[in-house]
Design a protein around this motif. Structure first.
Motif, mmCIF file in Angstrom:
data_model
loop_
_atom_site.group_PDB
_atom_site.id
_atom_site.type_symbol
_atom_site.label_atom_id
_atom_site.label_comp_id
_atom_site.label_asym_id
_atom_site.label_seq_id
_atom_site.Cartn_x
_atom_site.Cartn_y
_atom_site.Cartn_z
ATOM 1 N N ILE A 104 11.042 4.081 137.869
ATOM 2 C CA ILE A 104 11.092 3.461 139.284
ATOM 3 C C ILE A 104 10.927 2.122 139.270
ATOM 4 C CG2 ILE A 104 10.296 5.770 140.119
ATOM 5 C CD1 ILE A 104 7.735 4.197 140.752
ATOM 6 N N ARG A 105 11.494 1.648 140.471
ATOM 7 C CA ARG A 105 11.696 0.178 140.585
ATOM 8 C C ARG A 105 10.239 -0.060 141.228
ATOM 9 N NH1 ARG A 105 13.733 -2.321 137.767
ATOM 10 N NH2 ARG A 105 13.974 -4.207 139.267
ATOM 11 N N ALA A 111 15.137 8.192 139.343
ATOM 12 C CA ALA A 111 14.068 8.209 138.306
ATOM 13 C C ALA A 111 13.079 9.223 138.823
ATOM 14 C CB ALA A 111 13.334 6.995 138.351
ATOM 15 N N PHE A 146 15.851 -1.128 128.937
ATOM 16 C CA PHE A 146 16.809 -0.730 129.976
ATOM 17 C C PHE A 146 16.728 -1.434 131.207
ATOM 18 C CE2 PHE A 146 16.200 2.823 127.169
ATOM 19 C CZ PHE A 146 17.525 3.047 126.708
ATOM 20 N N HIS A 147 15.476 -1.616 131.705
ATOM 21 C CA HIS A 147 15.402 -2.337 133.124
ATOM 22 C C HIS A 147 14.385 -3.443 133.306
ATOM 23 C CE1 HIS A 147 16.295 2.318 133.422
ATOM 24 N NE2 HIS A 147 17.298 1.829 133.770
ATOM 25 N N GLN A 203 18.281 -0.471 144.586
ATOM 26 C CA GLN A 203 16.769 -0.177 144.018
ATOM 27 C C GLN A 203 16.187 0.979 144.217
ATOM 28 O OE1 GLN A 203 15.735 -2.686 141.627
ATOM 29 N NE2 GLN A 203 17.950 -3.704 142.195
ATOM 30 N N ARG A 234 20.766 10.752 123.928
ATOM 31 C CA ARG A 234 20.587 9.578 123.148
ATOM 32 C C ARG A 234 18.991 9.063 123.221
ATOM 33 N NH1 ARG A 234 19.677 6.918 127.158
ATOM 34 N NH2 ARG A 234 20.535 7.430 129.204
ATOM 35 N N SER A 277 15.109 4.220 142.203
ATOM 36 C CA SER A 277 13.923 5.384 142.268
ATOM 37 C C SER A 277 14.123 6.513 142.629
ATOM 38 C CB SER A 277 12.982 4.590 143.370
ATOM 39 O OG SER A 277 12.516 3.334 142.548
ATOM 40 N N GLU A 326 12.901 10.752 135.097
ATOM 41 C CA GLU A 326 12.435 9.850 134.334
ATOM 42 C C GLU A 326 11.390 8.726 135.206
ATOM 43 O OE1 GLU A 326 13.317 9.053 131.405
ATOM 44 O OE2 GLU A 326 14.582 10.340 130.629
ATOM 45 N N MET A 327 10.359 9.316 135.583
ATOM 46 C CA MET A 327 9.491 8.628 136.481
ATOM 47 C C MET A 327 9.139 7.316 135.994
ATOM 48 S SD MET A 327 7.416 11.698 138.475
ATOM 49 C CE MET A 327 8.279 13.301 139.107
ATOM 50 N N ALA A 384 22.268 -2.126 137.754
ATOM 51 C CA ALA A 384 20.787 -2.073 137.501
ATOM 52 C C ALA A 384 20.384 -0.872 136.537
ATOM 53 C CB ALA A 384 20.020 -2.403 138.944
ATOM 54 N N GLY A 385 21.058 0.392 136.833
ATOM 55 C CA GLY A 385 20.503 1.462 136.129
ATOM 56 C C GLY A 385 20.740 1.335 134.633
ATOM 57 N N ALA A 386 21.800 0.602 134.124
ATOM 58 C CA ALA A 386 22.219 0.285 132.830
ATOM 59 C C ALA A 386 22.537 1.335 131.981
ATOM 60 C CB ALA A 386 21.229 -0.762 132.032
ATOM 61 N N GLY A 387 23.094 2.522 132.766
ATOM 62 C CA GLY A 387 23.496 3.758 131.952
ATOM 63 C C GLY A 387 22.489 4.487 131.648
ATOM 64 N N TYR A 388 21.272 4.335 131.905
ATOM 65 C CA TYR A 388 19.910 5.106 131.744
ATOM 66 C C TYR A 388 19.796 6.622 132.315
ATOM 67 C CZ TYR A 388 15.325 6.077 130.209
ATOM 68 O OH TYR A 388 14.109 6.852 129.572
ATOM 69 N N PHE A 389 20.600 6.431 133.705
ATOM 70 C CA PHE A 389 20.086 7.722 134.326
ATOM 71 C C PHE A 389 21.406 8.463 134.336
ATOM 72 C CE2 PHE A 389 17.399 4.746 136.589
ATOM 73 C CZ PHE A 389 16.213 5.308 136.262
ATOM 74 N N VAL A 390 21.225 9.832 134.229
ATOM 75 C CA VAL A 390 22.493 10.793 134.015
ATOM 76 C C VAL A 390 23.083 10.721 135.645
ATOM 77 C CG1 VAL A 390 23.029 13.392 134.038
ATOM 78 C CG2 VAL A 390 21.457 12.564 132.628
#
Lengths: 289, 289
Positions: free
Chosen positions: B159-160, A224, B176-177, A217, B80, A221, B155-156, A254-260
């Motif tokens: 954050i968790r 992000a 996504f999260h 987690q 995407r 963050s 991608e603020m 947990a990132g589900a492919g969202y972050f580079v």
């Protein structure tokens, strides 16, 4: 040796003091117990003098919190700390007066972040975050070639965290914030819950998954907010077998492919080993020139 | 007017296109609906040509996610996105070809962060973070005089977050999260829980406290990682009466005095108003020289 640099890794239980040069070499080192500022700091200065003096710079990687505002009258002092005798201690000043040369001071984790980015696991990366998970949790980051500073240095151990569903009964162990990252994942929180360090818990113990999940987690963050090219996770807790791989796996899920960035490549172990503290002090000092 | 700069605020529902100069003036502007890239972008170029052409630079503050890697073959493209027709759209390229001048592109929130730091609520601060809380949540930050970039832009919104005790039954609204910051505090999550926007809920509705509490948790994580001198909270949700003061109060309480900076001074409203988007594009373009 073109420059002779005095190096201080100022920790809460020990000071490691050394002599280095601009080629990343460390020529000598010693260990001094951290007692009171008026004992420990003069002992460090005496040892540095015994190495012949003639320093061109001093680098200090210190426990904190520190006043790092160059405009402040208490720049280079520790501010308030739970460690007895050290609140408001001037760490940088005595070395500046003793050796009459520029002094660089920053937190130990900022030093480690800079050293790992310069010579270690973050070398060549466009940005790097260093997190230590041990008795406490702390972190620093190099972004755009520079350490992050704002009103003060980062206190990354105190980010806010979601709660693992199997850990709902634990209040958290941070005296300031209860269930921040440090309160949920540092060594003392592990002992408080399960009576042993993470590396001493049996392989199938749920603590392994819970701590990996919290660190994931945190990694999310960090992604992000900073999108770091490398996240270097070190410290005693991270030496637990299998933990780094677990953190990578939970971060990816947990990132589900969202972050580079693939967590398996972005999240890495430190590379500088036991010299990381002194090399942090050296990296800070080399920034002076 | 020393320079003539083409400005594009590329949003998911509308493009605002304008002409500015290095003195922060905006001389003309228009609005173009966001339909498909092959319609919207040429319409923006046609309007800019109708203003006489002769641009020395183009600044684009765009919705994302964007490829901002200067070494990438798809630099300046949207990557995407859930928005139909816009995945892999080249946003920067058509403007560069049309006006044969340098193009600066970054996210809309990075543009806003840079503009607020340069001319607005973050002016004079050593670092500034900008967060917009609206249909989504996004943020950017200026640290050491530069926007934060790493592998990609921040991608603020993702954050968790810990969970407010009175909000335990809500799964979160991020596709996504789930229960990241955006999933818990953006406008659609408020409507999903309580059937109205925050500003339409009665003053005593618990939603006011819950959303303020989540934004305070976010502020605390930003403090822990970046220690920003200013945290500028904007967007439609933040226009809710009393919300900014509630966020300040909850941040101060939960921070327990640990972080440097009084939340009542650090957390502020944006200062640039409706021109923030175009001024973001302008601030980005002025960084080219």
């Amino acid at each position: 040796m073109d420059e002779k640099i005095a190096l201080i890794e100022a920790g809460g239980t020990k000071f490691i003091v050394g002599v280095g040069d601009a080629s990343r070499r460390i020529h000598a080192r010693t260990r001094i117990d951290t007692t009171r500022p008026e004992e420990t700091i003069p002992a460090a200065i005496d040892w540095l003098r015994a190495q012949g003096g003639g320093y061109t710079a001093v680098g200090i990687a210190s426990f904190g919190p520190l006043d790092l505002d160059p405009a402040s009258a208490t720049w280079g002092h520790i501010t308030r700390t739970a460690k007895p005798h050290w609140s408001d201690a001037d760490v940088a000043g005595p070395f500046a007066r003793a050796f009459d040369c520029p002094v660089a001071i920053d937190t130990d984790v900022n030093g480690a972040a800079l050293a790992e980015w310069t010579w270690g696991a973050g070398e060549g990366a466009n940005s790097a975050l260093y997190l230590t998970v041990g008795t406490g949790v702390g972190g620093g980051a190099v972004v755009g070639g520079r350490l992050i500073h704002g009103l003060s240095h980062p206190e990354m151990g105190h980010i806010r965290m979601p709660r693992h569903p199997d850990d709902a009964g634990f209040d958290g162990h941070c005296p300031f914030h209860g269930d921040c990252l440090e309160g949920l994942a540092a060594g003392p929180s592990i002992i408080a819950r399960w009576g042993a360090s993470l590396s001493d818990l049996p392989g199938g113990h749920p603590g392994h998954e819970i701590i990996a999940w919290y660190l994931a987690q945190a990694a999310l963050s960090f992604q992000a907010i900073l999108s770091p090219s490398r996240m270097i996770f070190g410290g005693g807790v991270m030496e637990t077998q299998g933990l780094l791989d677990r953190v990578r796996a939970r971060t990816a899920e947990a990132g589900a492919g969202y972050f580079v960035g693939d967590p398996a490549e972005v999240i890495v172990a430190p590379a500088l080993g036991h010299d990381a503290g002194l090399l942090g002090a050296l990296a800070l000092a080399l920034r002076l020139s």
